[in-house]
Design a protein around this motif. Structure first.
Motif, PDB file in Angstrom:
ATOM      1  N   GLU A  62      12.278  31.176  28.715  1.00 23.04           N
ATOM      2  CA  GLU A  62      11.052  31.829  29.145  1.00 23.04           C
ATOM      3  C   GLU A  62      11.314  32.790  30.307  1.00 23.04           C
ATOM      4  OE1 GLU A  62       8.397  28.680  30.067  1.00 23.04           O
ATOM      5  OE2 GLU A  62       7.962  28.173  27.962  1.00 23.04           O
ATOM      6  N   GLU A  63      12.247  32.449  31.175  1.00 20.17           N
ATOM      7  CA  GLU A  63      12.588  33.324  32.295  1.00 20.17           C
ATOM      8  C   GLU A  63      13.383  34.538  31.832  1.00 20.17           C
ATOM      9  OE1 GLU A  63      14.668  31.031  35.142  1.00 20.17           O
ATOM     10  OE2 GLU A  63      12.952  29.762  35.666  1.00 20.17           O
ATOM     11  N   ASN A  64      14.294  34.312  30.876  1.00 23.73           N
ATOM     12  CA  ASN A  64      15.149  35.392  30.383  1.00 23.73           C
ATOM     13  C   ASN A  64      15.414  35.157  28.903  1.00 23.73           C
ATOM     14  OD1 ASN A  64      17.162  37.230  29.760  1.00 23.73           O
ATOM     15  ND2 ASN A  64      18.281  36.936  31.677  1.00 23.73           N
ATOM     16  N   PRO A  65      14.901  36.013  28.015  1.00 22.48           N
ATOM     17  CA  PRO A  65      15.038  35.790  26.571  1.00 22.48           C
ATOM     18  C   PRO A  65      16.473  35.774  26.060  1.00 22.48           C
ATOM     19  CG  PRO A  65      13.320  37.404  27.024  1.00 22.48           C
ATOM     20  CD  PRO A  65      14.050  37.175  28.322  1.00 22.48           C
ATOM     21  N   SER A  66      17.437  36.185  26.873  1.00 24.82           N
ATOM     22  CA  SER A  66      18.822  36.225  26.401  1.00 24.82           C
ATOM     23  C   SER A  66      19.636  35.021  26.868  1.00 24.82           C
ATOM     24  CB  SER A  66      19.501  37.507  26.890  1.00 24.82           C
ATOM     25  OG  SER A  66      19.588  37.523  28.300  1.00 24.82           O
ATOM     26  N   ARG A  67      18.984  34.051  27.497  1.00 25.49           N
ATOM     27  CA  ARG A  67      19.732  32.914  28.050  1.00 25.49           C
ATOM     28  C   ARG A  67      20.425  32.096  26.953  1.00 25.49           C
ATOM     29  NH1 ARG A  67      17.905  31.602  33.336  1.00 25.49           N
ATOM     30  NH2 ARG A  67      18.099  33.556  34.490  1.00 25.49           N
ATOM     31  N   GLU A  68      19.732  31.849  25.847  1.00 29.53           N
ATOM     32  CA  GLU A  68      20.331  31.047  24.777  1.00 29.53           C
ATOM     33  C   GLU A  68      21.575  31.724  24.210  1.00 29.53           C
ATOM     34  OE1 GLU A  68      16.242  28.891  23.101  1.00 29.53           O
ATOM     35  OE2 GLU A  68      17.098  30.629  22.076  1.00 29.53           O
ATOM     36  N   SER A  69      21.477  33.015  23.975  1.00 30.64           N
ATOM     37  CA  SER A  69      22.637  33.749  23.452  1.00 30.64           C
ATOM     38  C   SER A  69      23.785  33.747  24.452  1.00 30.64           C
ATOM     39  CB  SER A  69      22.233  35.190  23.115  1.00 30.64           C
ATOM     40  OG  SER A  69      21.238  35.222  22.118  1.00 30.64           O
ATOM     41  N   THR A  70      23.456  33.831  25.742  1.00 34.71           N
ATOM     42  CA  THR A  70      24.500  33.813  26.773  1.00 34.71           C
ATOM     43  C   THR A  70      25.228  32.482  26.787  1.00 34.71           C
ATOM     44  OG1 THR A  70      23.217  35.363  28.132  1.00 34.71           O
ATOM     45  CG2 THR A  70      24.937  34.084  29.231  1.00 34.71           C
ATOM     46  N   ILE A  71      24.486  31.392  26.682  1.00 36.15           N
ATOM     47  CA  ILE A  71      25.109  30.064  26.661  1.00 36.15           C
ATOM     48  C   ILE A  71      26.027  29.931  25.457  1.00 36.15           C
ATOM     49  CG2 ILE A  71      24.652  27.593  26.423  1.00 36.15           C
ATOM     50  CD1 ILE A  71      22.037  28.043  27.938  1.00 36.15           C
ATOM     51  N   MET A  72      25.555  30.369  24.292  1.00 33.58           N
ATOM     52  CA  MET A  72      26.362  30.237  23.087  1.00 33.58           C
ATOM     53  C   MET A  72      27.613  31.112  23.146  1.00 33.58           C
ATOM     54  SD  MET A  72      25.593  31.171  19.133  1.00 33.58           S
ATOM     55  CE  MET A  72      26.242  32.807  19.480  1.00 33.58           C
ATOM     56  N   ARG A  73      27.466  32.356  23.611  1.00 38.82           N
ATOM     57  CA  ARG A  73      28.636  33.248  23.687  1.00 38.82           C
ATOM     58  C   ARG A  73      29.660  32.724  24.686  1.00 38.82           C
ATOM     59  NH1 ARG A  73      24.744  37.401  23.743  1.00 38.82           N
ATOM     60  NH2 ARG A  73      25.111  37.669  25.967  1.00 38.82           N
ATOM     61  N   THR A  74      29.198  32.132  25.781  1.00 33.19           N
ATOM     62  CA  THR A  74      30.126  31.575  26.765  1.00 33.19           C
ATOM     63  C   THR A  74      30.910  30.416  26.175  1.00 33.19           C
ATOM     64  OG1 THR A  74      28.605  32.213  28.551  1.00 33.19           O
ATOM     65  CG2 THR A  74      30.298  30.578  29.068  1.00 33.19           C
ATOM     66  N   ALA A  75      30.209  29.510  25.494  1.00 39.51           N
ATOM     67  CA  ALA A  75      30.899  28.382  24.867  1.00 39.51           C
ATOM     68  C   ALA A  75      31.770  28.847  23.714  1.00 39.51           C
ATOM     69  CB  ALA A  75      29.878  27.365  24.374  1.00 39.51           C
ATOM     70  N   GLY A  76      31.404  29.952  23.082  1.00 42.77           N
ATOM     71  CA  GLY A  76      32.180  30.470  21.961  1.00 42.77           C
ATOM     72  C   GLY A  76      33.571  30.941  22.346  1.00 42.77           C
ATOM     73  N   LYS A  77      33.855  31.074  23.642  1.00 43.41           N
ATOM     74  CA  LYS A  77      35.178  31.479  24.093  1.00 43.41           C
ATOM     75  C   LYS A  77      36.169  30.321  24.076  1.00 43.41           C
ATOM     76  CE  LYS A  77      33.340  35.189  27.007  1.00 43.41           C
ATOM     77  NZ  LYS A  77      33.217  35.745  28.372  1.00 43.41           N
ATOM     78  N   ASP A 135      32.112  21.863  17.244  1.00 43.29           N
ATOM     79  CA  ASP A 135      30.748  21.769  16.720  1.00 43.29           C
ATOM     80  C   ASP A 135      30.009  23.096  16.662  1.00 43.29           C
ATOM     81  OD1 ASP A 135      31.203  19.012  16.711  1.00 43.29           O
ATOM     82  OD2 ASP A 135      30.420  18.779  18.743  1.00 43.29           O
ATOM     83  N   ILE A 136      30.515  24.140  17.290  1.00 44.23           N
ATOM     84  CA  ILE A 136      29.727  25.363  17.451  1.00 44.23           C
ATOM     85  C   ILE A 136      30.327  26.558  16.716  1.00 44.23           C
ATOM     86  CG2 ILE A 136      28.862  24.605  19.699  1.00 44.23           C
ATOM     87  CD1 ILE A 136      30.887  26.440  21.030  1.00 44.23           C
ATOM     88  N   GLN A 137      31.289  26.307  15.825  1.00 42.75           N
ATOM     89  CA  GLN A 137      31.916  27.394  15.091  1.00 42.75           C
ATOM     90  C   GLN A 137      31.165  27.662  13.785  1.00 42.75           C
ATOM     91  OE1 GLN A 137      34.228  28.918  16.782  1.00 42.75           O
ATOM     92  NE2 GLN A 137      34.279  27.306  18.358  1.00 42.75           N
ATOM     93  N   TYR A 138      31.508  28.768  13.146  1.00 41.54           N
ATOM     94  CA  TYR A 138      30.889  29.104  11.866  1.00 41.54           C
ATOM     95  C   TYR A 138      31.261  28.104  10.767  1.00 41.54           C
ATOM     96  CZ  TYR A 138      29.867  33.718  13.866  1.00 41.54           C
ATOM     97  OH  TYR A 138      29.406  34.744  14.652  1.00 41.54           O
TER      98      TYR A 138
END
Length: 480
Positions: free
Chosen positions: A333-348, A274-277
């Motif tokens: 709100e705590e860390n603006p990069s959290r969403e990108s971190t979650i996505m990059r982790t799942a992208g592996k 579900d999370i691929q290009y």
């Protein structure tokens, strides 16, 4: 003029006019580190001065907004000017399209448009790529490459939502105006109700859809089922109107929420699909070119370029989906990069074989597909066993060693086998517990879902036969 030996750090000091002058010693590692620190401080000084980190000429968005009494916050708004920010965001979109062979010159692309920020930016960027292709086509002498077509689709969920007819009609008119205001080539605008997935009269289809939704008791199950109906509606529009790709405005923020939602619901096996290009498990492939763009950047672009948005079905999610959305928002709100971190982790996670474009595309698409296949170590479709999919949510099912899908049926069986063919999440959240209610639920399903279950049963039988083929007697052998 010679440098001052007391301040020179470049190692070039040599005073030839002085008698007995000596060469300065070469730079030490400590001095080189010091120089790197100087360069870093210079970059920081640019940010402190409100100068764009990329062009180093214009003021950043945040600095310009502060001068005018506005506030765009931090992030890219504090690093780039408006032009560089927009160029950077469009570059992400274009790179995703070209690197994954999402759009070829012969394609006819259907953009799913809800009126919100993400779909508005997706429509704008797709329009800009089409406009550029049109200019190149007009300037070309041979005109060898055609210009891909673009259509826009809005799914009318009035039958299953609390939105009034008047508000929806006004919103649809505003959307039509947005699409018509785009420069040529002209884009056709489709408005299709959700109940169109049934091949029935409008009134009968609406009643059957509402009856089906009301049989689902779980709030999260209802939301997930409606989301699948949206995709079925988009597929129906694309097939009937000759579109070859469906483009969604799914962004990084939405994918981050989906990663946690799927994990909590027990859909870890199908999460990578579900999370691929690219998602080509559907008859019309689905592409996500905004996968690397967070929602706050898209909101900023809409504000800078005055891109009009129309909010129609903007109700908050409930159940698991609502909890996860609130949780991710707090993390962001705590860390603006959290969403990108979650996505990059799942992208592996390893993608499925259908997370790339089919091989029957043009040569550019085939080259990009092969490059991506090598990058992510994707096996060819012929090298993998065929996938079976859940008839409700179309998630790929994990096949056990005996060739049948792993499920926790809990007695949810039926003559058609749909209950056993569903994934564990749909069995728990969507299917009714009572056998009689389950039979009624199945009778209300759209024909496409029922046929999907039949295909899944035949696929499981074929997979089972392939696995035990060595143990079977051939037709010319005597049986016992």
């Amino acid at each position: 003029m010679a440098c001052n030996s007391g301040t020179c750090q470049s190692g070039c000091y040599r005073d030839d006019s002085s008698v007995g002058a000596e060469e300065s010693p070469p730079l030490s590692k400590k001095t080189e580190v010091s120089n790197e620190g100087v360069n870093s401080r210079r970059s920081t000084e640019h940010l402190d001065d409100g100068i764009c980190l990329k062009c180093k000429v214009n003021r950043t968005i945040a600095a310009a907004a502060a001068d005018g009494g506005g506030d765009f916050g931090g992030g890219d708004g504090g690093r780039f000017c408006a032009d560089c920010f927009r160029s950077n965001l469009f570059g992400k979109f274009r790179l995703a399209v070209t690197a994954n062979a999402m759009i070829s010159p012969s394609d006819n692309v259907l953009v799913a448009f809800s009126g919100g920020t993400c779909s508005r930016v997706a429509l704008q960027f797709t329009h800009e790529m089409q406009s550029k292709a049109q200019k190149n086509y007009d300037a070309s002498r041979d005109r060898a490459l055609p210009v891909f077509g673009v259509g826009v689709a809005f799914i009318d969920e009035k039958a299953i939502s609390a939105v009034s007819s008047d508000n929806l009609d006004r919103a649809v008119e505003e959307m039509k105006l947005i699409v018509s205001d785009l420069a040529p080539p002209v884009k056709q605008f489709h408005v299709v109700p959700t109940e169109a997935i049934y091949s029935l009269k409008a009134g009968d289809a609406k009643d059957r859809l509402n009856e089906l939704i009301n049989t689902v008791n779980d709030v999260t199950g209802k939301e997930d089922l409606l989301e699948h109906f949206r995709m079925l509606s988009l597929q129906k529009i694309a097939i009937e109107n000759g579109y070859t790709k469906i483009l969604l405005g799914t962004c990084t923020s939405r994918i981050a929420c989906h990663v946690l939602e799927a994990t909590v619901k027990g859909r870890g096996y199908s999460l990578a699909a579900d999370i691929q290009y690219v998602d080509a498990r559907w008859k019309i492939p689905v592409v996500l070119p905004l996968r690397d763009c967070p929602i706050h950047e898209l909101n900023m672009l809409c504000s800078l370029d005055s891109l009009k948005t129309v909010e129609v079905f903007n109700g908050t999610c409930a159940g698991i989906n609502g909890l996860i959305s609130s949780f991710v928002k707090l993390l962001q709100e705590e860390n603006p990069s959290r969403e990108s971190t979650i996505m990059r982790t799942a992208g592996k996670l390893t993608p499925f074989h259908f997370n790339r474009m089919p091989e029957d595309n043009d040569y550019n698409g085939q080259v990009a597909s092969r490059r991506r296949q090598k990058k992510y170590n994707l096996k060819t479709k012929d090298a993998l066993p065929p996938e079976s999919f859940c008839p409700i949510c179309n998630s790929p099912l994990k096949i056990s060693s005996f060739g049948t899908s792993i499920n926790f049926d809990n007695g949810k069986t039926n003559p058609n086998g749909i209950g056993a063919a569903c994934c564990a999440s749909c069995q728990f959240q969507v299917l009714p517990n009572d056998p009689s209610s389950l039979e009624h639920f199945i009778s209300l399903l759209p024909p496409s879902m029922v046929s999907q279950a039949g295909n899944g049963d035949r696929l499981s039988q074929r997979q089972l036969r392939e696995q035990i083929e060595d143990c079977l007697l051939s037709d010319n052998e005597d049986g016992i």
